[in-house]
Design a protein around this motif. Structure first.
Motif, PDB file in Angstrom:
ATOM      1  N   ALA A  84       1.403 -21.135  22.741  1.00 23.20           N
ATOM      2  CA  ALA A  84       0.138 -20.771  22.087  1.00 23.20           C
ATOM      3  C   ALA A  84       0.393 -20.301  20.654  1.00 23.20           C
ATOM      4  CB  ALA A  84      -0.569 -19.689  22.911  1.00 23.20           C
ATOM      5  N   ASP A  85       1.428 -19.486  20.468  1.00 21.14           N
ATOM      6  CA  ASP A  85       1.772 -19.034  19.108  1.00 21.14           C
ATOM      7  C   ASP A  85       2.006 -20.237  18.193  1.00 21.14           C
ATOM      8  OD1 ASP A  85       1.707 -16.463  20.113  1.00 21.14           O
ATOM      9  OD2 ASP A  85       3.796 -15.971  19.636  1.00 21.14           O
ATOM     10  N   TYR A 139      -4.808 -11.671  24.247  1.00 21.66           N
ATOM     11  CA  TYR A 139      -4.180 -12.508  23.216  1.00 21.66           C
ATOM     12  C   TYR A 139      -5.202 -12.692  22.093  1.00 21.66           C
ATOM     13  CZ  TYR A 139      -1.402 -16.376  21.386  1.00 21.66           C
ATOM     14  OH  TYR A 139      -0.628 -17.187  20.589  1.00 21.66           O
ATOM     15  N   ASN A 140      -5.207 -11.715  21.188  1.00 25.10           N
ATOM     16  CA  ASN A 140      -6.252 -11.674  20.165  1.00 25.10           C
ATOM     17  C   ASN A 140      -5.780 -12.279  18.849  1.00 25.10           C
ATOM     18  OD1 ASN A 140      -7.693 -10.387  22.112  1.00 25.10           O
ATOM     19  ND2 ASN A 140      -7.511  -8.339  21.230  1.00 25.10           N
ATOM     20  N   VAL A 162      -6.749 -21.515  22.280  1.00 24.30           N
ATOM     21  CA  VAL A 162      -6.220 -20.525  23.239  1.00 24.30           C
ATOM     22  C   VAL A 162      -6.515 -20.967  24.671  1.00 24.30           C
ATOM     23  CG1 VAL A 162      -6.440 -18.150  24.098  1.00 24.30           C
ATOM     24  CG2 VAL A 162      -6.289 -18.592  21.626  1.00 24.30           C
ATOM     25  N   TYR A 163      -7.759 -21.374  24.930  1.00 26.22           N
ATOM     26  CA  TYR A 163      -8.120 -21.712  26.313  1.00 26.22           C
ATOM     27  C   TYR A 163      -7.456 -23.002  26.782  1.00 26.22           C
ATOM     28  CZ  TYR A 163     -11.469 -17.882  25.936  1.00 26.22           C
ATOM     29  OH  TYR A 163     -12.031 -16.637  25.763  1.00 26.22           O
ATOM     30  N   GLU A 164      -7.217 -23.934  25.853  1.00 26.31           N
ATOM     31  CA  GLU A 164      -6.476 -25.134  26.241  1.00 26.31           C
ATOM     32  C   GLU A 164      -5.036 -24.771  26.616  1.00 26.31           C
ATOM     33  OE1 GLU A 164      -7.312 -28.577  26.548  1.00 26.31           O
ATOM     34  OE2 GLU A 164      -9.303 -27.657  26.644  1.00 26.31           O
ATOM     35  N   ALA A 165      -4.462 -23.853  25.856  1.00 27.16           N
ATOM     36  CA  ALA A 165      -3.096 -23.408  26.174  1.00 27.16           C
ATOM     37  C   ALA A 165      -3.077 -22.716  27.536  1.00 27.16           C
ATOM     38  CB  ALA A 165      -2.584 -22.464  25.088  1.00 27.16           C
TER      39      ALA A 165
END
Lengths: 476, 476
Positions: free
Chosen positions: A366-367, A392-393, A417-420
């Protein structure tokens, strides 16, 4: 029935004092983060379960929709009326009696409107522990905690609100009262309605009371703060802590150095350990050890754990609080991250979970994606690693206009984020629920077979569709 | 579709080898205690989830009812076909793969047909603990444990099967597969379907796999056997044990002296402590302390607890096992009670629960009523006091003909026991479920509002009424 006739009925049920239609009702009509502003036909504040049932019956007869509400501190817009001026906000804060404390059964039966912190304090006075603990505890209600299956900081040991509940009293969408408050630890007599209502966010009925578990108070509680060389190391430390502290492990929070640097910057009065270790310690972990024996024993166990962790290499530096006040300060660092984020400027919040074992790979992925797709993005990563739950903001890039960034990039950030999360079989909502805020995410990421069953259950229990419409499921 | 055509379809799905229609099928067609004998159209043994789904689809298309079955060890006749010769027994024991062990997440994902004891041993080989433990563990399956929300001896620490499950894979009554196996400890994305299926006894769909929690193995486990002067004292001892052992308390079983006397009589090779103490100790308690540190530490904690208990007066004599073999012997006494009962003759079993705090008053009341109404009745009272769960069994009066007594008195005995349970807000089925055996009790003692919701849910998810008809709910 006209709206006027319904309001008259409601005034007869709860008295006119408790049917609010005038003045500033924003505390009831807008969500906690003030992003959504609704307009209710009235805010109704019943004083007991019979009144709740009568209010629901009146609304059902009139075909009027009901938005159940506790402390209204939810983060997913689950208790805000729409703009129609036609919905009733059914506020439960007057149902705040503690009906029964049963020390030998380690339970208490409390009404939905009880403030969480009051319940913690009540348990404490009895020499017992009610372990549910979360940021909003000073104003959230146990009914809201149950409706959303709230999590918090002690889930690693005591579970979510669901795990703390032994029984419910519920007013059904038809205005019937189900008394399921026996307080039994074993009861296999039909379908588990209790857990169906818990986490249903007021869409299947209204929780009016609950029998909750209590625990013996630990003899001592110690807190440690450890610098770890990687997220993999943090997960290894979690495994060691489970093994060597057993059920003594009551807290395991992770914080990224950028999150901590915001605390250092905006709360200069707080001393943040290991804030200067750079790449040597990209994360810190807060551990809590609760001991049924003594403080000395807790300290020995903690020191033993940390020795093993240093040997393993999963901890590079650590401090164990020497006093309650130091322990409080360490927790305060963790709890200050959201405020420090707000001081820094606008940001986009997430409340996600993946299996603890997959957290390192998830974070790396994600990063990488976020930094690639949104140059300059700043990641504020912290949360309840013991439960695989990260906040995870995403903080607006330095120097950019926050409002413009949110306008242009919020949807993309959420998507990435949600795909990750989906790639790692995680959840887009670990502890905050779906509310009205994330119904599109539910449609997208929840299993279609599960959604079909949820709709069938909603239709079966609330065929008129009057209970908190637009929350969890948008169409039934 | 004719039965012949359906059988042909089923043979195509699972191969002819696994559609059993001939020979002795009694292992599938009668219940564990051999009280109910059914006749199935066929016993179908699918080998994987896709085959289960295809079998269910074929049956749904043909309108044929399905009786899901695991190890067929249930005590409430929940997996026995009726006599019509028209139902399919869908036996899941071939689904016995362990799909995934995730040590860092402390979970494993296992198929429904896995034998419980195999799962315990598998966890043990990984240095972990799967704590579900019950008498039938050598032949019951995890799917059956989930379907009935099985309890057992470690519930006081680890909860029922429900509390050990993080996710399910389920074949719906329509033959769709719901994959809910993410293994997350926090996930608030819609209604809690998992807990709805757990304990639904195969009436809402078929559990084909589950992700279950694992725990660190304790460093040491110690067992004590204590003589207590009353049931009140046993409850006080439970409170002290909670306070001083904390989560170390992993077992707390109570046994009445008459139950123990049957073990003395029929298992003379077992040495039963304190069997000769008469009225001084009408009950004995078996305690288990699991320690994450060491055996020495476990022993110190146990000794400390027992000192306090002697001071309090809630224990009048006690022994702590000096070896694993002694501990095993003490547990063996407890586990031998049902067999000793069988040796003594016919008896009537109950599986009831009330709040632990109310157990003493319940037992006093129930003993008094039964002895008054049925002269000579002998009460075999033992069970999981830590969970408020008693196997409050009734042995035929000495010298009476067992069969005649059961014919004449079984209904009365059940009535008296269940009325006493209801008087103390208890449950008529703590851990064995409703099955087909206790549907009338469910009708009588479950809340009508709850029953109405259960029926609505059954109709919503299984509108054809094909899943395990006659179990839990008799009419939808």
């Amino acid at each position: 029935m006209t709206s006027t006739a319904l309001l008259d009925s409601l005034r007869q049920i709860v008295t006119a004092n408790h049917v609010l239609t005038d003045g500033d009702l924003s505390a009831y009509e807008q969500d906690w983060r003030k992003r959504v502003h609704g307009k209710a036909l009235a805010v109704v504040r019943p004083g007991n379960t019979a009144e709740v049932a009568a209010v629901v019956k009146a609304c059902a007869a009139a075909g009027v929709q009901i938005v159940p509400q506790g402390g209204n501190t939810g983060l997913s817009v689950g208790s805000t009326p729409d703009n129609s001026g036609q919905q009733i906000v059914l506020n439960l804060t007057r149902l705040n009696a503690v009906r029964h404390i049963d020390k030998d059964n380690l339970t208490f039966t409390v009404e939905a409107g009880c403030i969480l912190q009051n319940l913690q304090e009540l348990a404490d006075k009895q020499g017992l522990l009610f372990p549910l603990s979360l940021a909003a505890e000073g104003s959230c209600t146990i009914g809201g905690n149950l409706g959303t299956n709230a999590g918090g900081t002690q889930v690693v040991r005591y579970g979510n609100t669901r795990d703390l509940c032994l029984g419910l009293e519920v007013v059904t969408p038809q205005g019937e009262v189900w008394d399921g408050l026996k307080g039994l630890r074993k009861d296999n007599t039909g379908y588990d309605l209790r857990d169906l209502f818990i986490g249903s966010e007021g869409t299947l009925g209204i929780i009016t009371a609950a029998t909750m578990k209590l625990f013996p108070q630990p003899a001592a509680q110690l807190t440690a703060f450890a610098a770890v060389p990687s997220m993999e190391a943090a997960v290894r430390l979690l495994g060691l802590a489970h093994q060597h502290l057993g059920a003594g492990l009551t807290g395991f929070e992770v914080m990224g150095q950028f999150a901590l640097s915001l605390v250092v910057k905006h709360m200069p009065q707080l001393r943040v350990p290991f804030a200067d270790m750079g790449d040597e310690a990209p994360y810190c972990v807060l551990l809590e050890n609760s001991d049924s024996e003594s403080e000395q024993h807790a300290r020995l166990r903690f020191e033993h754990l940390l020795e093993l962790a240093f040997e393993d290499g999963c901890v590079v530096n650590a401090v164990v609080a020497e006093s309650l006040s130091q322990a409080h300060d360490l927790w305060h660092i963790r709890e200050s991250i959201p405020l420090a984020q707000a001081e820094e400027g606008l940001n986009i919040k997430h409340d996600i979970s993946v299996a603890a074992s997959r957290i390192p790979a998830f974070v790396e992925h994600a990063d990488e994606v976020l930094k690639r797709e949104i140059p300059g993005v700043r990641l504020v990563n912290f949360g309840h690693l013991g439960d695989g739950n990260l906040h995870y903001n995403v903080q607006v890039p330095e120097g950019e206009d926050g409002k413009q960034f949110l306008r242009e990039k919020e949807a993309l950030v959420n998507h990435l984020v949600y795909e990750a999360v989906a790639k790692f079989d995680g959840s887009f909502s670990a502890e905050h629920g779906v509310g009205a805020l994330k119904t599109d995410k539910l449609e997208k990421y929840q299993s279609p077979v599960a959604l079909q069953m949820m709709r069938a259950i909603k239709n079966a229990l609330d065929p008129q569709g009057l209970m908190n419409p637009g929350v969890v499921l948008t169409r039934a």
